[in-house]
Design a protein around this motif. Structure first.
Motif, PDB file in Angstrom:
ATOM      1  N   VAL A 192       3.046  -1.219   4.246  1.00  0.00           N
ATOM      2  CA  VAL A 192       2.672   0.140   3.855  1.00  0.00           C
ATOM      3  C   VAL A 192       3.860   1.092   3.718  1.00  0.00           C
ATOM      4  O   VAL A 192       4.787   1.071   4.519  1.00  0.00           O
ATOM      5  CB  VAL A 192       1.626   0.769   4.799  1.00  0.00           C
ATOM      6  CG1 VAL A 192       0.227   0.327   4.433  1.00  0.00           C
ATOM      7  CG2 VAL A 192       1.904   0.454   6.241  1.00  0.00           C
ATOM      8  N   HIS A 252      -2.100  -1.162  -3.942  1.00  0.00           N
ATOM      9  CA  HIS A 252      -3.279  -0.455  -3.436  1.00  0.00           C
ATOM     10  C   HIS A 252      -2.890   0.960  -2.995  1.00  0.00           C
ATOM     11  O   HIS A 252      -1.845   1.144  -2.382  1.00  0.00           O
ATOM     12  CB  HIS A 252      -3.890  -1.191  -2.250  1.00  0.00           C
ATOM     13  CG  HIS A 252      -4.417  -2.542  -2.605  1.00  0.00           C
ATOM     14  ND1 HIS A 252      -3.592  -3.634  -2.752  1.00  0.00           N
ATOM     15  CD2 HIS A 252      -5.675  -2.961  -2.859  1.00  0.00           C
ATOM     16  CE1 HIS A 252      -4.332  -4.683  -3.094  1.00  0.00           C
ATOM     17  NE2 HIS A 252      -5.599  -4.305  -3.156  1.00  0.00           N
ATOM     18  N   ILE A 285       0.847  -1.189   0.000  1.00  0.00           N
ATOM     19  CA  ILE A 285       0.000   0.000   0.000  1.00  0.00           C
ATOM     20  C   ILE A 285       0.881   1.237   0.000  1.00  0.00           C
ATOM     21  O   ILE A 285       1.840   1.315   0.774  1.00  0.00           O
ATOM     22  CB  ILE A 285      -0.913  -0.020   1.244  1.00  0.00           C
ATOM     23  CG1 ILE A 285      -1.847  -1.233   1.151  1.00  0.00           C
ATOM     24  CG2 ILE A 285      -1.701   1.280   1.372  1.00  0.00           C
ATOM     25  CD1 ILE A 285      -2.532  -1.587   2.433  1.00  0.00           C
TER      26      ILE A 285
END
Ligand code: ADP
Ligand code: NA
Length: 329
Positions: A38, A143, A6
């Motif tokens: 992330v 994402h 992400i």
């Protein structure tokens, strides 16, 4: 198949408001705490697109770093870095710029909206979405959590990934937007619930800043616009003011709007505002305390960014090596 990763970026601009916190940063910390992979970037190159004050830019980077850490971004779990410290973002931006057209960029809504208000439009405003695509693709992100207003930019990143893959061979996953802001999750201005809460709002009394003092928060919430019905109900179309308060309450606690309305059935809007103000103050006080502590430790903040830079650089330089090889550099 690419591993899930992400990516999200935030500009180092001034104070964050409760809409930024509930709509973006709280979600980021939840993704991080759910064990997702992330990468967060403080996008200082995007922040110089229009005008900026060089004396303030780096202070704002450190301020944003302190804010994100205070809100729960954990540099042991997430990669947090300053965009301009990784030169591959700009290098790759050029490569991507060579694969797209003027026509593809011209109708993107943010460009249209912002350029209309300017006499002289900088080239950077036009190619801003290409830099965003470079940010995302360089980490092979799968994402991207964004607001509704960014969805078309993510589509551009997807198109550029497809174009690159088709021309030079499979390199990038197609990044998908994780749209975390359906209409019902947009925090509205307390003074004009037809507009979203925003740092550029005309009436600053409608914006709850996460660093506002408890007194200031209380005053703003007490003077939030409601209507002549005193009951607390959730009807965003017909009672936007009260419903906005319930939305804030819901996003702060994770309870549904209906559950909240039944819990506060006995209260009128005046009393309900006090309850909500207490909740907001209770949520923001520890964040403010942690921010005050961190902002006095610039060396620590720099160390966090330096460490983040090293981790980001590992990923970015592998990817850039691959890109250079594929395009024949
Ligand atoms: P602003 O409108 O204050 O300039 P930005 O456009 O910089 O805010 O948004 C930064 C992040 O915060 C984005 O992910 C955006 O979706 C989110 N955000 C901004 N305003 C709100 C709001 N009122 N409600 C929910 N999320 C918001
Ligand atoms: Na904005």
């Amino acid at each position: 198949d690419y591993p899930k990763r992400i990516f999200s970026g935030i500009q180092p601009t001034g104070n964050l408001h409760l809409g930024n916190y509930l709509g973006a940063i709280q979600k980021w910390t939840q993704l991080q705490d759910n064990g997702e992979n992330v990468v967060f970037s403080i996008v200082d190159m995007h922040a110089i697109t229009l005008t900026h004050d060089p004396k303030e830019l780096y202070d704002n980077v450190l301020k944003m770093t302190a804010t994100l850490l205070a809100c729960g971004i954990d540099p042991k779990k997430s990669i947090l870095f300053q965009q301009s410290t990784i030169p591959m973002h700009t290098q790759f931006c050029w490569v991507l710029a060579c694969t797209t057209t003027m026509a593809r960029l011209a109708h993107l809504p943010q460009y249209k909206e912002k350029s209309e208000t300017l006499k002289n439009v900088p080239v950077s405003l036009y190619i801003y979405p290409i830099l965003q695509a470079a940010d995302i693709l360089l980490y092979k992100a799968t994402h991207v959590p964004v607001g509704q207003d960014q969805v078309q930019h993510i589509q551009l990143a997807q198109d550029l990934a497809v174009k690159f893959n088709n021309t030079f061979g499979d390199t990038f996953p197609l990044p998908r937007s994780l749209v975390n802001e359906n209409a019902s999750q947009r925090i509205k201005s307390l003074r004009d619930p037809s507009k979203k809460m925003s740092k550029s709002s005309n009436d600053p009394k409608g914006t709850l800043n996460i660093l506002d003092t408890p007194d200031a928060l209380m005053k703003k919430i007490k003077t939030a616009v409601t209507d002549c019905t005193s009951k607390i109900t959730y009807e965003p179309e017909t009672r936007p003011g009260v419903s906005n308060l319930v939305t804030i309450h819901s996003m702060l606690t994770g309870k549904s709007p209906n559950q909240i309305c039944s819990e506060v059935e006995e209260l009128d809007t005046g009393k309900y505002k006090l309850v909500l103000a207490d909740l907001i103050i209770e949520k923001l006080t520890p964040i403010q305390e942690e921010f005050s502590r961190l902002i006095k430790e610039p060396a620590y903040l720099q160390e966090v960014l330096q460490d983040g830079r090293e981790k980001a650089m590992d990923i970015a330089s592998d990817c850039w090596y691959e890109i250079q090889h594929k395009i024949g550099y």
